[in-house]
Design a protein around this motif. Structure first.
Motif, PDB file in Angstrom:
ATOM      1  N   ALA A  23      41.696  41.608  37.391  1.00  0.00           N
ATOM      2  CA  ALA A  23      40.586  41.794  38.093  1.00  0.00           C
ATOM      3  C   ALA A  23      39.697  40.520  38.040  1.00  0.00           C
ATOM      4  CB  ALA A  23      39.823  42.957  37.683  1.00  0.00           C
ATOM      5  N   GLU A  50      37.578  45.979  36.954  1.00  0.00           N
ATOM      6  CA  GLU A  50      37.775  46.015  38.503  1.00  0.00           C
ATOM      7  C   GLU A  50      36.404  46.290  38.962  1.00  0.00           C
ATOM      8  OE1 GLU A  50      39.081  45.878  42.289  1.00  0.00           O
ATOM      9  OE2 GLU A  50      40.417  45.494  40.275  1.00  0.00           O
ATOM     10  N   GLN A  51      35.466  47.315  38.336  1.00  0.00           N
ATOM     11  CA  GLN A  51      34.115  47.954  38.898  1.00  0.00           C
ATOM     12  C   GLN A  51      33.416  46.779  39.130  1.00  0.00           C
ATOM     13  OE1 GLN A  51      31.196  48.406  37.520  1.00  0.00           O
ATOM     14  NE2 GLN A  51      30.366  49.555  39.253  1.00  0.00           N
ATOM     15  N   ARG A  76      40.079  37.265  39.998  1.00  0.00           N
ATOM     16  CA  ARG A  76      39.636  37.093  41.540  1.00  0.00           C
ATOM     17  C   ARG A  76      38.070  36.565  41.657  1.00  0.00           C
ATOM     18  NH1 ARG A  76      40.178  42.785  42.188  1.00  0.00           N
ATOM     19  NH2 ARG A  76      38.173  42.830  42.831  1.00  0.00           N
ATOM     20  N   ALA A 131      40.717  47.401  32.191  1.00  0.00           N
ATOM     21  CA  ALA A 131      41.078  46.930  33.593  1.00  0.00           C
ATOM     22  C   ALA A 131      40.085  47.862  34.521  1.00  0.00           C
ATOM     23  CB  ALA A 131      42.524  47.274  33.960  1.00  0.00           C
ATOM     24  N   HIS A 138      34.153  44.112  41.590  1.00  0.00           N
ATOM     25  CA  HIS A 138      33.850  44.858  42.964  1.00  0.00           C
ATOM     26  C   HIS A 138      32.230  44.772  43.187  1.00  0.00           C
ATOM     27  CE1 HIS A 138      34.044  47.325  46.706  1.00  0.00           C
ATOM     28  NE2 HIS A 138      33.118  48.051  46.108  1.00  0.00           N
TER      29      HIS A 138
END
Length: 533
Positions: free
Chosen positions: A461, A434-435, A464, A430, A438
């Protein structure tokens, strides 16, 4: 006259002194090694019905719950084994000590990882660490031999634990024992006769076969071999834990010879030289931090990616070598006088402090590399190891300053278990997703081909991402979740959350269109040889 039989001669070969002439006995067996006799456990009393019942419940629970997969079922199964060990320890008169509670709680926290995380690699690490922490809870231990060997000390009890339980059943007197044995024998013989003759009658007449088919309950034997195996494993582990708790091997008594003190000159000069070298490195790192990373990287010949990547690995090796050097230097340090002890502590503390700067530099380089190229499983794993090594250095530094550091072995092993628990509970897949998402939102760059191989932990994540990148990244995960329909106790929280997300916004299970528009070439070995159509 035969050799050795004359007056004054010693006893003949194979004849022990004092056994009389002409009496032959085999040579006496060699004595056990010192480490075996020194750490030998006390012989535990036979287990009671509570321990045996908990062992049987552990086997049944393993057979019923662990067949489909891993989730909260692992924690439920471990709790039954904990009960068996607690009953055996209480019967043996062992008291609950604070560190016993610490190791037990640590093991149970580690077993929460399969219930929350779907990725297999942090789950496996958590299970191994939980087994080590549970073994330490059964053994105890303060010194390095105690905490290092105690983490694996339960596993030699697997077969002795089973024999211990069987011997208890054989020797125990309980009401109506003869009648129970007779009933069991009669039931076994009756079942065998019914199976044999029933099969013959069924093959002889179709009507009888249909009648017997309706009377006999249907049994799903597809998973029966695995269930039998898991029952045996569950029973063995629970009895081994109980046997260990009742009579653990005392690894703290493992004989370790103290290191021979070296002279001040031969011990201190290499450490002084190494501290000076580390001081030069620390000074250079200070210049880099003050002058700015970008200004250093702008010099001709400097490649930021190579500088960060190669520098990290080299500094990781430096940290490991320093820890090994600290262990050896501590054994050889002069300690005869207060002045010797102050000198040893000062040099080793200075080396620890400067190595912490090495750790910080390595982590900074990894951060810069991740910012440019994204986070991967390898990068987050080695960064976690480097952080843990920094914690170990801090513990060694504090232990060297204090007059007594008896807590250090347990603190180091506990820090390793805690790091494994945190690593699993933060859900590395996760965090990787996420990283990278982003980073995509900031720079527009993303490696969707790599993200396709993450687990269901990454779904929130990846959800998105824009539609094409999202569909390509989630395609394999959605297909895996569509194939596996596991019961609640074998399903992680991350998998349940991923199913809800994909239920609301589904993705195609096969197809190349979305990946082609996202720039991913399916079937390319670079992307794991994924052939989707």
């Amino acid at each position: 006259m035969r050799p050795g039989a004359g007056p004054g001669a010693g006893p003949a070969y194979g004849v022990r002194p004092g056994t009389g002439p002409g009496v032959w006995l085999p040579p006496a067996p060699p004595p056990d090694p010192l480490w075996i006799t020194a750490t030998a456990p006390t012989r535990p009393a036979l287990p009671g019905f509570g321990v045996l019942g908990a062992g049987l419940a552990s086997g049944l629970l393993a057979a019923v719950l662990l067949t489909d997969g891993l989730g909260v079922n692992v924690l439920l199964w471990a709790l039954v084994g904990t009960v068996a060990a607690g009953l055996a320890a209480s019967a043996a008169g062992r008291k609950v000590r604070p560190w016993t509670v610490v190791w037990t709680v640590t093991a149970l926290v580690l077993l929460l990882v399969p219930a929350l995380v779907e990725a297999s690699w942090p789950v496996v690490l958590a299970l191994l660490a939980a087994a080590g922490a549970g073994s330490l809870a059964l053994h105890g231990g303060k010194r390095w031999p105690g905490v290092l060997l105690g983490a694996f000390g339960m596993w030699p009890h697997l077969i002795p634990g089973l024999a211990w339980g069987l011997l208890s059943l054989r020797n125990r007197q309980y009401p109506a024992r003869a009648r129970v044995v007779a009933v069991v024998k009669a039931a076994a013989v009756s079942l065998a006769l019914l199976v044999v003759f029933g099969a013959l009658f069924a093959s002889a007449d179709a009507a009888v076969a249909e009648l017997l088919g309706d009377l006999v309950p249907s049994i799903d034997t597809e998973n029966l071999p695995m269930q039998v195996l898991l029952f045996v494993v569950g029973l063995l582990v629970a009895l081994a834990a109980a046997h260990t708790a009742a009579g653990p091997r005392r690894f703290d008594r493992f004989p370790v010879k103290p290191g021979r003190e070296r002279g001040r000159l031969e011990w201190a000069v290499p450490l002084v030289a190494l501290n000076l070298l580390f001081g030069v490195f620390v000074a250079v790192q200070a210049v880099v931090f003050v002058g700015g990373y970008e200004s250093v990287m702008s010099k001709p010949g400097m490649i930021p990616a190579d500088y960060a990547r190669q520098g990290f690995w080299q500094l990781l090796i430096v940290t490991l070598l320093v820890l090994a050097l600290l262990a050896l230097a501590g054994r050889w340090a002069p300690r005869s006088t207060p002045r010797d002890r102050v000198m040893a502590k000062t040099l080793l503390a200075l080396l620890c402090g400067q190595t912490l700067v090495v750790v910080a530099s390595a982590l900074y380089r990894m951060q810069r590399y991740v910012d440019n190229f994204g986070l991967t499983r390898l990068r987050i794993s080695v960064a976690t190891v480097e952080i843990w090594l920094g914690v170990v250095l801090l513990l060694v530094l504090v232990g060297g300053i204090l007059a007594s550091a008896k807590w250090l072995p347990r603190a180091v092993v506990l820090s390793a278990a805690a790091a494994t628990a945190v690593f699993g509970l933060i859900s590395p897949d996760a965090m990787i997703a996420e990283q990278n998402v982003h980073r995509f939102e900031q720079t527009g760059r993303i490696d969707v081909g790599y993200l396709r191989d993450l687990s269901a932990d990454a779904v929130p994540a990846l959800d998105r991402l824009p539609e094409d990148q999202r569909a390509c990244a989630l395609q394999k995960i959605a297909r895996d979740l569509d194939d596996d329909r596991l019961p609640w106790y074998a399903t992680s929280l991350a998998e349940a959350r991923a199913r809800e997300i994909l239920k609301d916004r589904s993705v195609p299970l096969i197809g190349r269109d979305a990946c082609s528009r996202a720039g991913v070439r399916l079937g390319d070995p670079y992307y794991g040889g994924d052939y989707d159509y």
